[in-house]
Design an enzyme around this catalytic site. Structure first.
Site, short mmCIF file in Angstrom:
data_model
loop_
_atom_site.label_atom_id
_atom_site.label_comp_id
_atom_site.label_asym_id
_atom_site.label_seq_id
_atom_site.Cartn_x
_atom_site.Cartn_y
_atom_site.Cartn_z
N LEU A 15 -5.55 -9.56 2.55
CA LEU A 15 -5.00 -10.48 1.55
C LEU A 15 -3.61 -10.05 1.11
CD1 LEU A 15 -8.13 -11.07 -0.73
CD2 LEU A 15 -7.23 -12.57 1.08
N ARG A 17 -0.69 -6.29 0.83
CA ARG A 17 -0.43 -4.86 0.98
C ARG A 17 0.38 -4.37 -0.21
NH1 ARG A 17 -1.38 -3.38 6.36
NH2 ARG A 17 -1.42 -5.11 7.85
N ASP A 130 0.16 0.97 -15.52
CA ASP A 130 1.08 0.30 -14.60
C ASP A 130 0.99 -1.22 -14.78
OD1 ASP A 130 3.06 0.30 -12.67
OD2 ASP A 130 1.66 0.19 -11.01
#
Length: 411
Positions: A15, A17, A130
């Site tokens: 899906l 990377r 993050d």
């Protein structure tokens, strides 16, 4: 090509990377899932594998409607994978790339959803570390919210913490994405829940403006701005919303709102935003970056350079974590000072003159005139020396007759 992930899951197709690994569409005992298969170098790190197992309980226990739940953690030979809920939709970065900026009502509704997810995570003792548009997913099958927004879910919990092992990143290194890093992270302090609030406020600013408040230029300059500069107002939004952004971008972590407070107050201002179109501002020019000369690295044609993928230390190799987790050196205090405190780059109205354009033009003209003057002086000097050499008779062993035969006659 399908591949087995442990004994319970099968990965069918890729899906997407990222820097930490590859996301697959998979199948498990309970139906379709998303499988994040971490990079092989991470899977072969025994310290990371041990940390992976230790975090299992915390990650599996994080269950909230605004969080992409982790169903399982798989350690099997060379495979290290997180099995997550499958969200039928796209990430917020893809939408930003397509639309550049969102209407304030839709932007605030999305950020309020994410704040709800962070509130649940922080209550469970989990810090994301993050938060950025790439890690916010939009559920295209969910009901539409204010401003036509799709439900937003936060994903990739635990990935930054898993990768940030003591052996992999020393105390003088940073794990994160430069545009969204809280000042305390830049200064080397441990990440607390407040770093997620700072990052989320940065994302909200980006959704409204089309650019981050402290981004642009070399990552070293971006990190310094987080510590030394204050953000300037965005035109066209209610003061109540702007004050929320300012408070959550405060340099002091204790001054920021908690996630639950932010979610509640964002929803309070939603009625004020109905019908307001996307803002019409242009990104400011980046600051001159003489102190941050970006080294040249050879790149493959299929691997374009990405912002934030260069080291702070010139001459060192770029980090392999090119997107999600850019590892950087913590700047020394004298590097962060970098001059007096000031405001961040000022947004300008679309089509307006760029700030400092006249000054830069005058400086360019001055430098050009100086260069021409120096070149003229050098030319005159060269002509003079040439004439002197041609007329000089002082060479060793020369006779008066020799000089007379080589010297040009006077006109």
């Amino acid at each position: 090509m399908a591949r087995k992930i442990g004994s319970r899951y099968t990965a069918h197709q890729i899906l997407g990377r990222g820097s930490a690994g590859t996301v697959w569409l998979g199948e498990g005992p309970e139906g379709p899932v998303a499988i994040k298969l971490l990079r092989e170098d991470l899977a072969s790190d025994q310290e990371l594998v041990g940390r992976f197992v230790q975090e299992r309980t915390a990650l599996l226990g994080l269950d909230h409607a605004r969080v992409v739940s982790v169903r399982d953690l798989v350690v099997d030979g060379n495979d290290l994978a997180l099995v997550m809920d499958l969200v039928r939709g796209t990430d917020l970065r893809t939408r930003l790339d397509r639309e550049r900026r969102l209407a304030p009502e839709a932007a605030v509704a999305i950020i309020a959803d994410v704040a709800d997810g962070l509130a649940a995570a922080h209550a469970a003792g989990v810090v994301h570390r993050d938060v950025k548009p790439e890690n916010i997913l939009l559920d295209m099958e969910g009901p539409l919210g204010p401003g036509g927004s799709h439900p937003a879910l936060l994903t990739d919990f635990g990935v930054a913490k898993l990768i940030d092992t003591p052996r992999r990143t020393k105390a003088t290194r940073i794990i994160g994405t430069p545009d969204y890093l809280a000042p305390e992270i830049v200064e080397g302090l441990p990440p607390r829940a407040a770093v997620d609030i700072y990052a989320l406020a940065t994302v909200l600013y980006e959704l409204l403006a089309g650019f981050t408040p402290f981004g642009g230029g070399h990552p070293g300059a971006v990190l310094r701005r987080h510590v030394t500069e204050t953000v300037v107002p965005l035109p066209g939004i209610p003061e109540e919303l702007w004050q929320l952004i300012v408070q959550c971008l405060a340099k002091a972590p204790a001054s920021r709102l908690r996630a639950s407070e932010l979610a509640s107050r964002l929803r309070d201002v939603l009625p004020l935003l109905a019908g307001i179109p996307p803002l019409d501002v242009d990104e400011p020019d980046a600051e001159p970056t003489e102190a941050y000369e970006e080294p040249e690295y050879p790149t493959l044609p299929s691997e374009p350079r990405r912002r934030g993928a260069v080291p702070l230390v010139p001459g060192s190799a770029p980090d392999s974590n090119r997107d999600t987790h850019t590892s950087m050196r913590v700047p020394a205090p004298e590097e962060l000072s970098g001059g007096p405190r000031g405001t961040a780059r000022v947004p300008r109205p679309t089509g307006g003159a760029r700030p400092g354009a006249a000054r830069h033009k005058a400086e360019t003209v001055r430098k050009r005139r100086l260069t021409l003057a120096l070149a003229g002086t050098a030319l005159v000097a060269a002509v003079g020396v040439g004439g002197w050499l041609a007329t000089s008779g002082d060479d060793a062993g020369a006779t008066p007759q020799d000089s007379n035969t080589t010297a040009p006659e006077a006109p």
